[in-house]
Design a protein around this motif. Sequence first.
Motif, PDB file in Angstrom:
ATOM      1  N   ILE A 134      -2.364   7.122   5.704  1.00  0.00           N
ATOM      2  CA  ILE A 134      -2.864   7.432   4.380  1.00  0.00           C
ATOM      3  C   ILE A 134      -4.009   8.378   4.380  1.00  0.00           C
ATOM      4  O   ILE A 134      -4.036   8.901   3.039  1.00  0.00           O
ATOM      5  CB  ILE A 134      -3.034   5.980   3.776  1.00  0.00           C
ATOM      6  N   LEU A 135      -4.813   8.108   5.039  1.00  0.00           N
ATOM      7  CA  LEU A 135      -6.019   9.245   4.992  1.00  0.00           C
ATOM      8  C   LEU A 135      -5.577  10.654   5.053  1.00  0.00           C
ATOM      9  O   LEU A 135      -6.275  11.596   4.343  1.00  0.00           O
ATOM     10  CB  LEU A 135      -7.028   8.746   6.191  1.00  0.00           C
ATOM     11  N   LEU A 136      -4.688  10.963   5.803  1.00  0.00           N
ATOM     12  CA  LEU A 136      -4.152  12.116   5.786  1.00  0.00           C
ATOM     13  C   LEU A 136      -3.749  12.889   4.439  1.00  0.00           C
ATOM     14  O   LEU A 136      -3.696  13.903   4.133  1.00  0.00           O
ATOM     15  CB  LEU A 136      -2.841  12.393   6.804  1.00  0.00           C
ATOM     16  N   ILE A 137      -2.873  11.915   3.645  1.00  0.00           N
ATOM     17  CA  ILE A 137      -2.535  12.343   2.404  1.00  0.00           C
ATOM     18  C   ILE A 137      -3.383  12.065   1.091  1.00  0.00           C
ATOM     19  O   ILE A 137      -2.737  12.308   0.058  1.00  0.00           O
ATOM     20  CB  ILE A 137      -0.915  11.945   2.157  1.00  0.00           C
ATOM     21  N   ALA A 138      -4.247  11.126   1.471  1.00  0.00           N
ATOM     22  CA  ALA A 138      -5.030  10.675   0.097  1.00  0.00           C
ATOM     23  C   ALA A 138      -6.112  11.744  -0.410  1.00  0.00           C
ATOM     24  O   ALA A 138      -6.436  12.652   0.402  1.00  0.00           O
ATOM     25  CB  ALA A 138      -5.998   9.778   0.561  1.00  0.00           C
ATOM     26  N   PRO A 139      -5.919  11.849  -1.900  1.00  0.00           N
ATOM     27  CA  PRO A 139      -7.057  13.093  -2.230  1.00  0.00           C
ATOM     28  C   PRO A 139      -8.380  12.576  -1.973  1.00  0.00           C
ATOM     29  O   PRO A 139      -8.980  11.408  -1.494  1.00  0.00           O
ATOM     30  CB  PRO A 139      -6.986  12.521  -3.768  1.00  0.00           C
ATOM     31  N   ALA A 146       0.820  -1.180  -0.051  1.00  0.00           N
ATOM     32  CA  ALA A 146       0.065   0.086  -0.203  1.00  0.00           C
ATOM     33  C   ALA A 146       0.898   1.419   0.034  1.00  0.00           C
ATOM     34  O   ALA A 146       0.641   2.208  -0.645  1.00  0.00           O
ATOM     35  CB  ALA A 146      -0.814   0.022   1.323  1.00  0.00           C
ATOM     36  N   THR A 147       1.879   1.141   0.761  1.00  0.00           N
ATOM     37  CA  THR A 147       2.732   2.412   0.785  1.00  0.00           C
ATOM     38  C   THR A 147       3.459   2.556  -0.590  1.00  0.00           C
ATOM     39  O   THR A 147       3.539   3.671  -1.064  1.00  0.00           O
ATOM     40  CB  THR A 147       3.942   2.031   1.828  1.00  0.00           C
ATOM     41  N   ARG A 148       3.853   1.525  -1.224  1.00  0.00           N
ATOM     42  CA  ARG A 148       4.542   1.789  -2.707  1.00  0.00           C
ATOM     43  C   ARG A 148       3.445   2.061  -3.520  1.00  0.00           C
ATOM     44  O   ARG A 148       3.727   2.959  -4.297  1.00  0.00           O
ATOM     45  CB  ARG A 148       4.859   0.366  -3.275  1.00  0.00           C
ATOM     46  N   ALA A 149       2.272   1.924  -3.521  1.00  0.00           N
ATOM     47  CA  ALA A 149       1.243   2.215  -4.548  1.00  0.00           C
ATOM     48  C   ALA A 149       0.873   3.812  -4.251  1.00  0.00           C
ATOM     49  O   ALA A 149       0.792   4.575  -5.118  1.00  0.00           O
ATOM     50  CB  ALA A 149      -0.239   1.371  -3.957  1.00  0.00           C
ATOM     51  N   GLU A 150       0.861   4.126  -2.669  1.00  0.00           N
ATOM     52  CA  GLU A 150       0.651   5.542  -2.378  1.00  0.00           C
ATOM     53  C   GLU A 150       1.802   6.417  -2.857  1.00  0.00           C
ATOM     54  O   GLU A 150       1.344   7.447  -3.415  1.00  0.00           O
ATOM     55  CB  GLU A 150       0.517   5.521  -0.953  1.00  0.00           C
ATOM     56  N   LYS A 151       3.005   5.901  -2.847  1.00  0.00           N
ATOM     57  CA  LYS A 151       4.074   6.784  -3.260  1.00  0.00           C
ATOM     58  C   LYS A 151       3.877   6.994  -5.084  1.00  0.00           C
ATOM     59  O   LYS A 151       4.306   7.830  -5.264  1.00  0.00           O
ATOM     60  CB  LYS A 151       5.429   6.225  -2.989  1.00  0.00           C
ATOM     61  N   SER A 152       3.435   6.074  -5.613  1.00  0.00           N
ATOM     62  CA  SER A 152       3.285   6.096  -6.898  1.00  0.00           C
ATOM     63  C   SER A 152       1.937   6.909  -7.407  1.00  0.00           C
ATOM     64  O   SER A 152       1.754   7.233  -8.568  1.00  0.00           O
ATOM     65  CB  SER A 152       3.269   4.724  -7.856  1.00  0.00           C
ATOM     66  N   GLY A 153       1.138   7.189  -6.351  1.00  0.00           N
ATOM     67  CA  GLY A 153      -0.253   7.829  -6.595  1.00  0.00           C
ATOM     68  C   GLY A 153      -1.263   7.169  -7.030  1.00  0.00           C
ATOM     69  O   GLY A 153      -2.194   7.413  -7.642  1.00  0.00           O
ATOM     70  N   ASP A 154      -1.278   5.742  -7.047  1.00  0.00           N
ATOM     71  CA  ASP A 154      -2.203   4.669  -7.233  1.00  0.00           C
ATOM     72  C   ASP A 154      -3.074   4.439  -6.103  1.00  0.00           C
ATOM     73  O   ASP A 154      -3.107   3.507  -5.536  1.00  0.00           O
ATOM     74  CB  ASP A 154      -1.523   3.424  -7.722  1.00  0.00           C
ATOM     75  N   TYR A 155      -3.702   5.652  -5.882  1.00  0.00           N
ATOM     76  CA  TYR A 155      -4.811   5.390  -4.702  1.00  0.00           C
ATOM     77  C   TYR A 155      -6.089   4.512  -4.624  1.00  0.00           C
ATOM     78  O   TYR A 155      -6.369   3.707  -3.582  1.00  0.00           O
ATOM     79  CB  TYR A 155      -5.449   6.611  -4.137  1.00  0.00           C
ATOM     80  N   SER A 156      -6.439   4.086  -5.859  1.00  0.00           N
ATOM     81  CA  SER A 156      -7.219   3.035  -6.143  1.00  0.00           C
ATOM     82  C   SER A 156      -6.933   1.711  -5.505  1.00  0.00           C
ATOM     83  O   SER A 156      -7.611   0.920  -5.131  1.00  0.00           O
ATOM     84  CB  SER A 156      -7.865   3.100  -7.662  1.00  0.00           C
TER      85      SER A 156
END
Length: 177
Positions: free
Chosen positions: A121-126, A60-70
Amino acid sequence: MGGPRVARRVAIPILLAALCGVGAAADKLSDLQARFDSETNGVHKAKMLQKLGDAEFEEATRAEKSGDYSNVDLILEKYRDNVRAASGALEKETPDGERHPNGYKQLEMHVQKGLREVDEILLIAPTEFKPPLVLVRQDLITLDDKLLRSLFPRRHERKPPAPAVPPTMPPEPEVQL
């Protein structure tokens, strides 16, 4: 001196190593998930969730860093489903968590870690990706409360309900001169 050729010689192996690392992490996650799904013992399932959950958080951290929030949403929803499965297996096998806390404690501690991960993740998610994450968070809170009630049933029976009105501040002491 060598310029671009030297840079390519150095960059290509580093890039290949990074790509292999991502592939190995995905293989590790799928292997852990397959072992978790096939486990029938509730205590073992709860203990396996620690490794599986950590791998899911890394993914999830890797996906978040790449911007893949889905993808982040899907990974955390799968984590929640795994927690439900482990909790259900524990309750089925050993319904008395107070007398047989093995598995319950490990699962509860990992759910706390999961709540911290979701909060970060909620803090930084769009904004458009937050509703599913909020649902996952609420479900994890409910599961955590259920695990705590299994571990400490008598403590929750004696606990008075929360006051409806917040307590008022005591009056400030008078200062005498």
